[in-house]
Design a protein around this motif. Structure first.
Motif, PDB file in Angstrom:
ATOM      1  N   SER A 166       0.858  -1.182   0.000  1.00 36.80           N
ATOM      2  CA  SER A 166       0.000   0.000   0.000  1.00 36.80           C
ATOM      3  C   SER A 166       0.891   1.227   0.000  1.00 36.80           C
ATOM      4  O   SER A 166       1.537   1.543   1.007  1.00 36.80           O
ATOM      5  CB  SER A 166      -0.903  -0.013   1.236  1.00 36.80           C
ATOM      6  N   LEU A 167       0.939   1.906  -1.140  1.00 33.16           N
ATOM      7  CA  LEU A 167       1.851   3.031  -1.308  1.00 33.16           C
ATOM      8  C   LEU A 167       1.047   4.223  -1.810  1.00 33.16           C
ATOM      9  O   LEU A 167       0.716   4.317  -2.992  1.00 33.16           O
ATOM     10  CB  LEU A 167       2.951   2.667  -2.312  1.00 33.16           C
ATOM     11  N   SER A 168       0.714   5.132  -0.893  1.00 29.86           N
ATOM     12  CA  SER A 168      -0.069   6.303  -1.291  1.00 29.86           C
ATOM     13  C   SER A 168       0.771   7.216  -2.193  1.00 29.86           C
ATOM     14  O   SER A 168       2.001   7.161  -2.181  1.00 29.86           O
ATOM     15  CB  SER A 168      -0.523   7.075  -0.054  1.00 29.86           C
ATOM     16  N   GLU A 169       0.098   8.050  -2.953  1.00 26.19           N
ATOM     17  CA  GLU A 169       0.813   8.970  -3.836  1.00 26.19           C
ATOM     18  C   GLU A 169       1.696   9.922  -3.040  1.00 26.19           C
ATOM     19  O   GLU A 169       2.798  10.262  -3.464  1.00 26.19           O
ATOM     20  CB  GLU A 169      -0.179   9.758  -4.703  1.00 26.19           C
ATOM     21  N   TRP A 170       1.205  10.350  -1.863  1.00 22.62           N
ATOM     22  CA  TRP A 170       1.989  11.276  -1.044  1.00 22.62           C
ATOM     23  C   TRP A 170       3.294  10.626  -0.591  1.00 22.62           C
ATOM     24  O   TRP A 170       4.362  11.224  -0.666  1.00 22.62           O
ATOM     25  CB  TRP A 170       1.169  11.706   0.166  1.00 22.62           C
ATOM     26  N   VAL A 171       3.205   9.392  -0.124  1.00 19.72           N
ATOM     27  CA  VAL A 171       4.401   8.669   0.307  1.00 19.72           C
ATOM     28  C   VAL A 171       5.321   8.431  -0.886  1.00 19.72           C
ATOM     29  O   VAL A 171       6.546   8.621  -0.795  1.00 19.72           O
ATOM     30  CB  VAL A 171       4.019   7.325   0.962  1.00 19.72           C
ATOM     31  N   GLN A 172       4.753   8.022  -2.003  1.00 19.84           N
ATOM     32  CA  GLN A 172       5.536   7.763  -3.200  1.00 19.84           C
ATOM     33  C   GLN A 172       6.300   9.008  -3.633  1.00 19.84           C
ATOM     34  O   GLN A 172       7.498   8.952  -3.933  1.00 19.84           O
ATOM     35  CB  GLN A 172       4.604   7.304  -4.329  1.00 19.84           C
ATOM     36  N   GLY A 173       5.618  10.147  -3.657  1.00 17.50           N
ATOM     37  CA  GLY A 173       6.262  11.383  -4.079  1.00 17.50           C
ATOM     38  C   GLY A 173       7.387  11.802  -3.160  1.00 17.50           C
ATOM     39  O   GLY A 173       8.451  12.244  -3.603  1.00 17.50           O
TER      40      GLY A 173
ATOM     41  N   ILE B 115      13.243  12.249  -1.496  1.00 21.20           N
ATOM     42  CA  ILE B 115      14.393  11.859  -0.669  1.00 21.20           C
ATOM     43  C   ILE B 115      15.503  11.285  -1.548  1.00 21.20           C
ATOM     44  O   ILE B 115      16.684  11.618  -1.386  1.00 21.20           O
ATOM     45  CB  ILE B 115      13.952  10.839   0.398  1.00 21.20           C
ATOM     46  N   ALA B 116      15.116  10.416  -2.490  1.00 21.05           N
ATOM     47  CA  ALA B 116      16.099   9.856  -3.410  1.00 21.05           C
ATOM     48  C   ALA B 116      16.768  10.950  -4.225  1.00 21.05           C
ATOM     49  O   ALA B 116      17.985  10.942  -4.427  1.00 21.05           O
ATOM     50  CB  ALA B 116      15.426   8.852  -4.342  1.00 21.05           C
ATOM     51  N   GLY B 117      15.963  11.904  -4.700  1.00 22.94           N
ATOM     52  CA  GLY B 117      16.520  12.989  -5.493  1.00 22.94           C
ATOM     53  C   GLY B 117      17.509  13.840  -4.714  1.00 22.94           C
ATOM     54  O   GLY B 117      18.562  14.225  -5.219  1.00 22.94           O
ATOM     55  N   GLY B 118      17.183  14.120  -3.447  1.00 24.86           N
ATOM     56  CA  GLY B 118      18.099  14.893  -2.618  1.00 24.86           C
ATOM     57  C   GLY B 118      19.415  14.174  -2.406  1.00 24.86           C
ATOM     58  O   GLY B 118      20.493  14.784  -2.444  1.00 24.86           O
ATOM     59  N   ALA B 119      19.343  12.852  -2.173  1.00 25.03           N
ATOM     60  CA  ALA B 119      20.565  12.067  -1.989  1.00 25.03           C
ATOM     61  C   ALA B 119      21.411  12.070  -3.263  1.00 25.03           C
ATOM     62  O   ALA B 119      22.640  12.187  -3.211  1.00 25.03           O
ATOM     63  CB  ALA B 119      20.207  10.634  -1.591  1.00 25.03           C
TER      64      ALA B 119
ATOM     65  N   GLY C 293       3.820  14.484  -4.057  1.00 22.89           N
ATOM     66  CA  GLY C 293       4.104  14.828  -2.664  1.00 22.89           C
ATOM     67  C   GLY C 293       3.807  16.263  -2.322  1.00 22.89           C
ATOM     68  O   GLY C 293       3.937  16.671  -1.166  1.00 22.89           O
ATOM     69  N   ASN C 294       3.433  17.064  -3.336  1.00 25.58           N
ATOM     70  CA  ASN C 294       3.130  18.475  -3.169  1.00 25.58           C
ATOM     71  C   ASN C 294       4.325  19.202  -2.539  1.00 25.58           C
ATOM     72  O   ASN C 294       5.462  18.780  -2.717  1.00 25.58           O
ATOM     73  CB  ASN C 294       1.850  18.651  -2.335  1.00 25.58           C
ATOM     74  N   HIS C 295       4.068  20.272  -1.797  1.00 24.42           N
ATOM     75  CA  HIS C 295       5.175  21.092  -1.308  1.00 24.42           C
ATOM     76  C   HIS C 295       6.022  20.388  -0.254  1.00 24.42           C
ATOM     77  O   HIS C 295       7.136  20.822   0.043  1.00 24.42           O
ATOM     78  CB  HIS C 295       4.634  22.417  -0.767  1.00 24.42           C
ATOM     79  N   TRP C 296       5.501  19.297   0.323  1.00 26.91           N
ATOM     80  CA  TRP C 296       6.309  18.512   1.254  1.00 26.91           C
ATOM     81  C   TRP C 296       7.542  17.938   0.560  1.00 26.91           C
ATOM     82  O   TRP C 296       8.539  17.594   1.228  1.00 26.91           O
ATOM     83  CB  TRP C 296       5.477  17.376   1.841  1.00 26.91           C
ATOM     84  N   ALA C 297       7.489  17.812  -0.762  1.00 23.55           N
ATOM     85  CA  ALA C 297       8.627  17.258  -1.500  1.00 23.55           C
ATOM     86  C   ALA C 297       9.886  18.102  -1.308  1.00 23.55           C
ATOM     87  O   ALA C 297      11.003  17.582  -1.359  1.00 23.55           O
ATOM     88  CB  ALA C 297       8.288  17.148  -2.988  1.00 23.55           C
ATOM     89  N   GLY C 298       9.700  19.410  -1.088  1.00 23.96           N
ATOM     90  CA  GLY C 298      10.865  20.258  -0.846  1.00 23.96           C
ATOM     91  C   GLY C 298      11.590  19.876   0.426  1.00 23.96           C
ATOM     92  O   GLY C 298      12.833  19.822   0.472  1.00 23.96           O
ATOM     93  N   ILE C 299      10.839  19.600   1.489  1.00 23.89           N
ATOM     94  CA  ILE C 299      11.439  19.186   2.754  1.00 23.89           C
ATOM     95  C   ILE C 299      12.073  17.803   2.613  1.00 23.89           C
ATOM     96  O   ILE C 299      13.188  17.556   3.109  1.00 23.89           O
ATOM     97  CB  ILE C 299      10.377  19.181   3.866  1.00 23.89           C
TER      98      ILE C 299
END
Length: 232
Positions: free
Chosen positions: A25-32, A37-41, A209-215
């Motif tokens: 079960s992988l919601s879009e928010w979690v997926q994004g 996180i991967a992108g930041g790394a 992930g919306n704006h949470w993706a920035g964090i």
């Protein structure tokens, strides 16, 4: 033994991620946010572990040339997948994993030659951070495109085998290759990573992930920074 253990963990992350994306079960928010996180790394990995050493070993001109080449190859392949082959985003993420993953795993295999545990942990950790969420997101999108779970898992197992072969080849075949040549492999990988961040990872991360993706991007970068300090 250490060689195969590290390769198993890093490549196995693709299979674990694919299983999670296909069956879990992988919601879009979690997926994004996982993608962010991967992108930041990957951002930090590109700058500190690929491009900066390449400038020192191969020179600025060679670094620029092979980085642009890697970006062009990834962008061209991604365009064919998305526009000409009518593939969804999952195919793009698979391309991202393989095109930047093969050179990355070659470099991982080479780092295992020296036996510096902290340096190996830093590089392997950065690759692991990117492999798991990319595979989960890619498998999820492939499932949404109508692919069967069996087909999805087999595709990602194939990708894991390919990257394992690349790491073993780097460990066995590149022992005596000059650092300047190895740096060019890293530059090609860096170009592919940069292009994948711009065209696949960050757009999809923000969309889901919306704006949470920035964090989450900052969290990924901080995690990679900590791993890099271990290898310093």
């Amino acid at each position: 033994m250490m060689v195969f253990l590290v390769i198993l963990v890093v490549s196995g992350a693709l299979i674990v991620g694919a299983l999670w994306g296909a069956y879990g079960s992988l919601s879009e928010w979690v997926q994004g946010n996982l993608l962010a996180i991967a992108g930041g790394a990957l951002m930090l990995s590109v700058a500190l572990q690929m491009l900066e050493p390449a400038v020192n070993h191969s020179g600025l001109l060679a670094t620029i040339t092979f980085t642009l080449l890697g970006a062009a190859v990834f962008t061209g392949t991604d365009y064919l997948i998305d526009e000409k082959m009518q593939s969804g985003g999952g195919g793009g993420l698979l391309a991202a994993v393989t095109l930047d993953g093969v050179p990355e795993n070659l470099a991982l295999g080479v780092s295992l030659i020296g036996g510096n545990v902290m340096q190996v942990a830093a590089l392997a950790g950065s690759i692991l951070l990117s492999n798991l969420p990319e595979a989960a997101g890619g498998a999820k999108q492939m499932k949404e495109d109508g692919n069967s779970n069996k087909k999805i898992i087999m595709i990602w197992i194939g990708a894991a085998v390919l990257l394992s072969v690349a790491a073993i080849a780097g460990n066995q075949l590149l022992r005596d290759v000059p650092k300047s040549t190895l740096s060019l492999i890293d530059c090609f990988a860096a170009g592919a990573v940069i292009a994948s961040l711009a065209t696949e990872i960050f757009p999809d991360a923000f969309k889901k992930g919306n704006h949470w993706a920035g964090i989450s991007t900052a969290i990924g970068l901080i995690l990679a920074l900590g791993l890099n300090q271990l290898g310093g």
